[in-house]
Design a protein around this motif. Structure first.
Motif, PDB file in Angstrom:
ATOM      1  N   LYS A 125      37.753  49.067  40.340  1.00 19.09           N
ATOM      2  CA  LYS A 125      36.699  48.505  41.362  1.00 19.09           C
ATOM      3  C   LYS A 125      35.405  49.592  40.970  1.00 19.09           C
ATOM      4  O   LYS A 125      34.891  50.181  41.649  1.00 19.09           O
ATOM      5  CB  LYS A 125      36.856  48.966  43.038  1.00 19.09           C
ATOM      6  CG  LYS A 125      38.090  47.831  42.610  1.00 19.09           C
ATOM      7  CD  LYS A 125      38.740  48.305  44.487  1.00 19.09           C
ATOM      8  CE  LYS A 125      39.842  46.946  44.626  1.00 19.09           C
ATOM      9  NZ  LYS A 125      40.611  47.404  44.197  1.00 19.09           N
TER      10      LYS A 125
ATOM     11  N   THR B 151      37.490  45.235  37.589  1.00 18.63           N
ATOM     12  CA  THR B 151      37.275  44.762  39.006  1.00 18.63           C
ATOM     13  C   THR B 151      35.455  46.097  39.815  1.00 18.63           C
ATOM     14  O   THR B 151      36.049  47.147  39.801  1.00 18.63           O
ATOM     15  CB  THR B 151      38.077  45.017  40.170  1.00 18.63           C
ATOM     16  OG1 THR B 151      38.552  46.344  39.891  1.00 18.63           O
ATOM     17  CG2 THR B 151      39.736  44.083  39.775  1.00 18.63           C
TER      18      THR B 151
ATOM     19  N   VAL C 269      33.978  42.606  44.519  1.00 17.62           N
ATOM     20  CA  VAL C 269      34.714  42.556  45.435  1.00 17.62           C
ATOM     21  C   VAL C 269      34.206  42.247  46.859  1.00 17.62           C
ATOM     22  O   VAL C 269      32.567  42.502  47.086  1.00 17.62           O
ATOM     23  CB  VAL C 269      34.949  44.229  45.973  1.00 17.62           C
ATOM     24  CG1 VAL C 269      35.921  44.590  47.430  1.00 17.62           C
ATOM     25  CG2 VAL C 269      35.825  45.392  44.833  1.00 17.62           C
TER      26      VAL C 269
END
Length: 285
Positions: free
Chosen positions: A92, A117, A141
């Motif tokens: 992320k 991600t 996301v």
């Protein structure tokens, strides 16, 4: 050249599975003393019933340098024993300019994952560096599965007459790069109405769907809501529900296989033409 998400769909078709196993080991829960051996055993036991693996980088970072060595060897093991499976590097990442470039270099060159991600809340320049790798992919996301995601993601965007929320805007951003065919979305199963609406509005992006089972998402409903018009275009991630299906050092890998296969069958059965609505779901995290 095959795009990354074409490759992922091909892997899902070959394995007849939309399941992604999250490799999220914590020393206090792993039933054997060797975390690398644990990861390899999980991969070996589940590779015939899943199409992707997703190491969450935080768990390895928490173990320091030794954790990074485990991550490196885990990725190499997946390449060795399951070369057609896709590896999602769940870090992320999200930053701007040269920092985003450094993150992209780390994910795709140093760690050699297939999909990363990332966050897009900083705008285009936090995403563009990740798009400079042909054959690689990103999951942006978008709509996360945690309860407090509403604090930010549900906010209404100014000037949209109460129609567009922040997560809608993120999905709209992903559509800008749809032509590159290497951009997907993270959309949680715990908000099935939003999942269904996002798929309806955005038929092209591939979806990575967490949150089935213990977090409240129902496997069958998730498959029907997340699938594109061809009956694919998504994977459902399960981490703790598979890798910790048993705390017995003698059979944890067998139990992991059974749970992964159970989820695989639930998702596949839900997409059969004659499938009926079933709200009973295996507990998967």
């Amino acid at each position: 050249m095959q795009t990354m998400f074409e490759r992922l769909d091909a892997a899902a078709a070959k394995m007849e599975s939309f399941v992604c196993v999250g490799l999220d080991p914590t020393p206090e829960r792993v039933p054997i003393d060797d975390i690398l051996a644990f990861n390899c055993a999980i991969v070996d036991a589940t590779k015939d019933v899943v199409s992707a693996f997703k190491p969450q980088f935080a768990y390895y970072e928490a173990m320091g340098i030794e954790g990074f060595k485990i991550l490196e060897k885990t990725i190499q093991h997946i390449r060795d024993v399951a070369p057609d499976h896709v590896i999602v590097g769940d870090g992320k990442r999200g930053d701007i300019s040269t920092t985003a470039t450094a993150y992209a270099t780390a994910m795709f060159e140093t760690w050699d994952v297939d999909i990363a991600t990332i966050y897009a809340y900083q705008g285009n320049d936090s995403v563009e560096p990740f798009l400079q790798y042909p054959g690689k992919g990103v999951y942006i996301v978008c709509r996360t599965s945690n309860p407090s995601s509403r604090d930010i993601q549900d906010l209404v965007v100014d000037g949209t007459d109460q129609k567009d929320q922040v997560f809608d805007r993120v999905a709209d951003m992903a559509d800008r790069w749809a032509g590159t065919e290497n951009v997907g979305l993270v959309v949680g199963a715990t908000y099935p109405d939003d999942l269904r609406a996002l798929r309806s509005k955005h038929p092209v992006p591939h979806f990575l769907i967490p949150g089935v089972g213990a977090q409240g998402g129902v496997a069958e409903d998730t498959a029907r809501a997340g699938a594109n018009e061809r009956g694919g275009g998504f994977i459902v991630n399960s981490s703790r529900g598979i890798i910790y299906a048993s705390s017995n050092p003698e059979d944890f890998d067998i139990a992991a296989h059974e749970e992964a296969e159970k989820l695989k069958n639930q998702l596949n059965d839900a997409l059969k033409p004659d499938a009926s609505v079933n709200t009973e779901s295996v507990t998967i995290e």
